[in-house]
Design an enzyme around this catalytic site. Structure first.
Site, PDB file in Angstrom:
ATOM      1  CE  LYS B  62      -3.736   2.662 -10.477  1.00  0.00           C
ATOM      2  NZ  LYS B  62      -2.284   2.850 -10.350  1.00  0.00           N
ATOM      3  CG  ASN B  93       3.249  -1.484  -8.368  1.00  0.00           C
ATOM      4  OD1 ASN B  93       2.897  -1.028  -9.459  1.00  0.00           O
ATOM      5  ND2 ASN B  93       3.928  -0.753  -7.483  1.00  0.00           N
ATOM      6  CB  CYS B 154       4.498   6.046 -13.830  1.00  0.00           C
ATOM      7  SG  CYS B 154       3.941   4.335 -13.867  1.00  0.00           S
ATOM      8  CE  LYS B 193       4.017   9.178  -6.194  1.00  0.00           C
ATOM      9  NZ  LYS B 193       2.803   8.396  -5.939  1.00  0.00           N
ATOM     10  CB  CYS B 359      25.687  -9.852  27.881  1.00  0.00           C
ATOM     11  SG  CYS B 359      26.407 -11.064  26.755  1.00  0.00           S
ATOM     12  CB  CYS B 362      23.680 -14.721  21.283  1.00  0.00           C
ATOM     13  SG  CYS B 362      23.959 -12.992  20.831  1.00  0.00           S
ATOM     14  CB  CYS B 365      28.696  -8.452  19.608  1.00  0.00           C
ATOM     15  SG  CYS B 365      29.118  -9.256  21.158  1.00  0.00           S
ATOM     16  CB  CYS B 369      33.757  -7.616  16.242  1.00  0.00           C
ATOM     17  SG  CYS B 369      35.155  -6.480  16.328  1.00  0.00           S
ATOM     18  CB  CYS B 392      37.009  -1.307  19.979  1.00  0.00           C
ATOM     19  SG  CYS B 392      35.451  -0.474  19.616  1.00  0.00           S
TER      20      CYS B 392
HETATM   21  C1  FMN Z   1      -0.175  -1.041  -6.949  1.00  0.00           C
HETATM   22  C2  FMN Z   1       0.325   0.350  -6.930  1.00  0.00           C
HETATM   23  C3  FMN Z   1      -0.150   1.280  -7.840  1.00  0.00           C
HETATM   24  C4  FMN Z   1       0.310   2.576  -7.843  1.00  0.00           C
HETATM   25  N1  FMN Z   1      -0.196   3.444  -8.723  1.00  0.00           N
HETATM   26  C5  FMN Z   1       0.240   4.737  -8.733  1.00  0.00           C
HETATM   27  C6  FMN Z   1      -0.303   5.686  -9.606  1.00  0.00           C
HETATM   28  O1  FMN Z   1      -1.189   5.402 -10.385  1.00  0.00           O
HETATM   29  N2  FMN Z   1       0.189   6.939  -9.580  1.00  0.00           N
HETATM   30  C7  FMN Z   1       1.169   7.317  -8.725  1.00  0.00           C
HETATM   31  O2  FMN Z   1       1.545   8.459  -8.722  1.00  0.00           O
HETATM   32  N3  FMN Z   1       1.685   6.443  -7.841  1.00  0.00           N
HETATM   33  C8  FMN Z   1       1.250   5.152  -7.833  1.00  0.00           C
HETATM   34  N4  FMN Z   1       1.778   4.274  -6.925  1.00  0.00           N
HETATM   35  C9  FMN Z   1       2.825   4.715  -6.014  1.00  0.00           C
HETATM   36  C10 FMN Z   1       2.236   5.116  -4.653  1.00  0.00           C
HETATM   37  O3  FMN Z   1       1.433   6.247  -4.777  1.00  0.00           O
HETATM   38  C11 FMN Z   1       3.322   5.415  -3.619  1.00  0.00           C
HETATM   39  O4  FMN Z   1       3.991   6.581  -3.965  1.00  0.00           O
HETATM   40  C12 FMN Z   1       4.305   4.280  -3.488  1.00  0.00           C
HETATM   41  O5  FMN Z   1       3.610   3.066  -3.368  1.00  0.00           O
HETATM   42  C13 FMN Z   1       5.263   4.435  -2.307  1.00  0.00           C
HETATM   43  O6  FMN Z   1       4.607   4.540  -1.088  1.00  0.00           O
HETATM   44  P1  FMN Z   1       4.375   3.304  -0.051  1.00  0.00           P
HETATM   45  O7  FMN Z   1       5.714   2.772   0.326  1.00  0.00           O
HETATM   46  O8  FMN Z   1       3.614   3.917   1.073  1.00  0.00           O
HETATM   47  O9  FMN Z   1       3.596   2.275  -0.779  1.00  0.00           O
HETATM   48  C14 FMN Z   1       1.297   2.963  -6.923  1.00  0.00           C
HETATM   49  C15 FMN Z   1       1.778   2.039  -6.003  1.00  0.00           C
HETATM   50  C16 FMN Z   1       1.299   0.751  -5.978  1.00  0.00           C
HETATM   51  C17 FMN Z   1       1.813  -0.203  -4.966  1.00  0.00           C
END
Ligand code: FMN
Ligand code: FAD
Ligand code: SF4
Lengths: 425, 415
Positions: B62, B93, B154, B193, B359, B362, B365, B369, B392
């Site tokens: 992390k 989050n 981020c 990233k 079919c 239900c 479709c 449509c 169609c």
């Molecule tokens: C609780 C949480 C904390 C995260 N913290 C970081 C982080 O510190 N640094 C980072 O680059 N990505 C962070 N991410 C992003 C994840 O690395 C990841 O790219 C993102 O969740 C998308 O992937 P997923 O759909 O598999 O969860 C975090 C994601 C979550 C859910």
């Protein structure tokens, strides 16, 4: 019925993937249930089949007729939310699909270091033989008949098809060499010398009798031979059949008799419906076939001079006293005799060990082969398991028994080798 | 806790061979294409250990920063985006970077590389000043890190010259900063990233390429407001009457990520680490097919645990067999030749065909449509709808509302 891919997917999506899942503990073979269900859900059906087969050698058979209602599904957490996951049907879906598209290649077992003889090719013997082969112990499987035990010879084909069992046997076949032979007590002593260890899984196979007047009459049939001949396609039934029993085997017999064309099939049971410890699917099938079940009824005498003409019965009532199973003991109601007219009476009141091999071992009070915690019998180097040890059980329990015994046999062989090494104290 | 129990069957003898899924990417050997994304699962030594033992090929620890960076977390931080009863279809989050500063992360890298020399240990960093970026890099490379990932994206605020804006939203800042990092990293691969929240992702990718950095991690969570409590009017997550925007992750964002990866891969020659919405082995196949070299998992692990790796590796192995692929690298970019701009798409006449035996009546479709397309489906006898091919247009809506797999098909017609 086999689920479709879409049904299996939908059902798999209901799984909660509990950590340390209780269903897995409740399965006697401890299949990693959440993992295989997750695999079905992700579309990795072959992976799912592999997980099932890693723990249960008779995966297709159990997928079809394992009584999940007394094992895995009783523990499913989802039940507390709504209804349990259809665990058995999901593993049936996975292994059937694998069987159709070709079995996954297995890893090569370790080179054989020891030999073992397995006597009896039912679920316990097959489970043990398969596990032994994984452990690098070369197995010769002895059976009086073709391997498959009760599932092959006795369980009605409307519940278990030839191909379901056949797929499992095909999968297991290269794990052992088969010798078609009835093992006698004398042969057992020679096998003990020929092989490093012996596993005895001879099942039960002999019907208990009622000890009633008329039991020798023509038309009185013990249930196992009846079901076996039905399965071979050689059984015929008269118009009216009465079955004395109350367990799953008696329900199989009743449904079979109906399917063979009997006009009326009556099953008598000495207690009430609540006390009848049978699997729901079996009871439903019997009822669907039109079997009449008379509860609170005991047989008194089989009527007839040469052939059966009927069964004299008496009503019972439940006393306050309970037996070992916790169910109230039925007592006869005096003067309540009545006759059920029938040309055939099938007796399905339990089984004992049929093979005279049993005499070679110390037996339990109930007449089963006694073993210690390591599945060892009173004869050194001879292990035992399955119904011959545990009494009437189930396929999955027998497979699990065999698996555990194989591990115990390996420990025994390991210790023996160490002990026999020169200089070892 | 008994950790063996929750993953593989305790004491069960293996019956099937383990398929080798290993390959090279960024000059590193990955034992499989599944690694953990920078997130809570990788912020704790014990957790990463368990993940590695379970079979994950690597982890991005992390995001950390220099000592003195304030990490002021607010709780609760997670929210579910529950769609029709399906929890964590998306997850929100309001987490920030790791509370562990570089000292701790550096120690974790050393320890993990010692215990698991064959696993890929990456570390994620974030800083403001050049010296800070570079000192982080130097310390991590000395500790033996295999890969450095820089969080330029981020969504919950950023450290940098321009607070409130992500670094990766500025082309020039991206290029400059990435260059600083790569300078300091030397031979250790660096991945930037990025965020899909930009006008043109290709411009960002080109900036990273110009900087000399080795790869892109695409992408990250999506900025979102997770919902509003319709009685108290406090949005989610709720912190004593207040809320904030979240980063949305999980299955809900997979299509966004796929597009981001594909768009980069089609236009810029640079290795890509995929992240954002992958939860199964087949998601990884899709990520790789549009250009990812390795796939990161975060929400899926937070939801179901490290044990999902069993299905990821098994599912991938069987998929490779089924496709007669020798390695996961055979999947790489397989979908890209099929992608075209809209004006280059073929113009054929397609019509909806209902496979009547399938079919179930239900009439979903019909309704779709009738109210949402071209009123081209008529109610038929026995509730089996009939498509009028004159009306169609072949839009495909009916096919996707049909609850039966394979019941409605779009068929090609002569022009
Ligand atoms: C609780 C949480 C904390 C995260 N913290 C970081 C982080 O510190 N640094 C980072 O680059 N990505 C962070 N991410 C992003 C994840 O690395 C990841 O790219 C993102 O969740 C998308 O992937 P997923 O759909 O598999 O969860 C975090 C994601 C979550 C859910
Ligand atoms: C009618 C019926 C229906 C059942 N339905 C179900 C069901 O739906 N689901 C379920 O889970 N369980 C069911 N069971 C129970 C299940 O079949 C048994 O628990 C299981 O078969 C026991 O396995 P085993 O290996 O111990 O013995 P068996 O299956 O009895 O196998 C013993 C084998 O040993 C061989 N043998 C015996 N003596 C010798 C000898 N001296 N030499 C060589 N070979 C010998 C026999 O030929 C036989 O093949 C049913 C049982 C019956 C009778
Ligand atoms: S997930 Fe764990 S840390 Fe988070 S609130 Fe629940 S118990 Fe606490």
């Amino acid at each position: 019925m086999e689920m479709t891919q879409q049904q299996a997917n939908a059902e798999a999506q209901r799984c909660l993937y509990c950590s340390d899942a209780p269903c897995r503990d409740a399965c006697p073979a401890h299949i990693d249930i959440p993992t295989y269900i997750a695999m079905i859900r992700s579309g990795n059906v072959r992976g799912a089949a592999e997980v099932v087969k890693t723990s249960n050698a008779l995966a297709n058979v159990c997928g079809k007729i394992c009584p999940e209602e007394v094992f895995c599904q009783t523990a499913c957490t989802r039940m507390k939310l709504d209804a349990p996951i259809l665990i058995r049907e999901l593993h049936y879906f996975a292994t059937r699909s694998e069987a159709r598209s070709g079995f996954s290649a297995r890893r090569t077992p370790p080179p054989a270091t020891h030999t073992a003889a397995v006597i009896g090719g039912g679920p316990a013997g097959l489970g043990c033989a398969f596990e032994l082969s994984k452990l690098g112990i070369s197995v010769t499987l002895f059976d009086a008949k073709e391997p498959g035990g009760v599932p092959r010879a006795t369980i009605p084909s409307f519940r278990l098809t030839e191909s379901e069992l056949g797929d499992d046997l095909r999968f297991l076949a290269d794990a052992y060499t088969v010798r078609r032979e009835t093992v006698t007590p004398a042969r057992l002593s020679s096998l003990r010398k020929e092989f490093d260890a012996v596993y005895v899984s001879i099942g039960l196979g002999l019907d208990r009798t009622l000890g009633l007047k008329g039991e020798h009459l023509q038309g009185v049939l013990p249930v196992l031979p009846f079901l076996e001949s039905a399965k071979r396609g050689t059984a015929a039934v008269p118009d009216r059949v009465v079955i004395v029993g109350g367990g799953n085997v008696s329900l199989d017999a009743a449904s079979t008799a109906k399917r063979l064309g009997a006009a009326s099939v009556t099953l008598i049971y000495r207690r009430g419906e609540r006390e009848m410890k049978v699997w729901k699917s079996e009871l439903e099938e019997a009822r669907r076939q039109g079997v009449e079940i008379r509860f609170m009824t005991v047989p008194v005498e089989i009527a007839g001079t040469e052939s059966v003409v009927g069964l004299l019965c008496r009503h019972t009532k439940l006393s306050a006293e309970k037996d070992a199973s916790g169910r109230p003991i039925p007592v006869d109601v005096k003067g309540s005799e009545f006759m059920i007219r029938a040309e055939c009476v099938i007796i399905a009141v339990g089984q004992v060990i049929g093979s005279d091999l049993a005499r070679e071992f110390k037996l339990t009070k109930k007449g089963y082969i006694a073993v210690n915690g390591e599945f060892q019998t009173s004869v050194r180097g001879v292990f035992a398991g399955g119904d011959a040890v545990a009494g009437e059980g189930t396929i999955v329990q027998s497979v699990a028994h065999g698996k555990l015994a194989a591990r115990a046999m390996q420990r025994f062989l390991h210790d023996t080798r160490r002990a026999s090494r020169p200089g070892h104290v | 806790m008994d950790e063996t129990k929750s993953n593989t069957t305790p004491g069960e003898l293996p019956l099937y061979p383990q398929r080798d899924l290993s390959y090279e990417f960024l000059g590193l050997r990955f034992e499989n294409p599944f690694i953990l994304a920078a997130a809570p699962s990788t912020d704790n030594l014990e957790m990463v250990r368990r993940a590695f033992r379970a079979g994950w090929a690597g982890a991005i620890l992390k995001t950390t920063s220099v000592e003195g960076t304030r990490v002021d977390l607010a709780y609760p931080m997670m929210t579910t985006f529950t769609h029709e009863g399906k929890r964590l279809f998306g997850m929100g989050n309001i987490d920030l970077i790791s509370e562990h500063h570089i000292d701790k992360v550096e120690a974790n890298v050393r320890q993990l590389k010692k215990e698991f020399p064959g696993k890929i240990v990456g570390a994620s960093i974030m800083a403001g000043k050049k010296e800070d970026w570079q000192s982080l890099v130097v310390r991590l490379t000395k500790a033996g890190v295999d890969l450095i990932e820089c969080s330029f994206s981020c969504p919950q605020g950023n450290i940098g010259e321009n607070p409130g804006k992500m670094l990766a939203q500025s082309i020039s800042a991206t290029e400059t900063t990435a260059r600083w990092v790569k300078e300091a990293a030397g031979r250790v691969p660096v991945s930037i990233k990025i965020t899909p929240h930009v006008t043109d992702i290709v411009d960002v990718a080109n900036a990273v390429k110009r900087s000399g950095a080795d790869a892109l991690t695409a992408s990250n969570s999506i900025q979102a407001l997770m919902g509003v409590d319709i009685r108290s009017f406090v949005p989610y997550p709720q912190l004593q009457g207040r809320s904030s925007y979240s980063g949305l992750t999980g299955p809900a964002i997979k299509p966004i990520t796929l597009r981001t990866i594909a768009e980069i891969a089609r236009h810029v020659e640079i290795p890509i680490l995929g992240t954002g919405g992958a939860s199964t082995w087949s998601d990884a196949v899709e990520f790789m097919a549009v250009g990812a070299g390795v796939v990161q998992y975060c929400t899926a692990v937070m939801h179901r645990g490290f044990r999902i790796i069993d299905d990821l590796t098994s599912g991938m192995a069987h998929y490779l067999d089924e496709m007669h692929f020798g390695s996961v690298t055979d999947i790489h970019r397989k979908a890209l030749p099929h992608l075209a701009d809209h004006d280059a798409l073929p113009r054929h006449t397609v019509r909806s065909t209902i496979h009547e035996p399938l079919c179930i009546g239900c009439e979903a479709c019909y309704l779709a449509c009738f109210d949402g397309a071209h009123m081209a489906i008529d109610r038929g006898p026995g509730r089996v709808p009939k498509v009028d091919w004159n009306r169609c247009v072949g839009c495909g809506l009916c096919q996707h509302v049909c609850p039966v797999d394979g019941c409605i098909e779009m068929t090609l017609h002569e022009n």
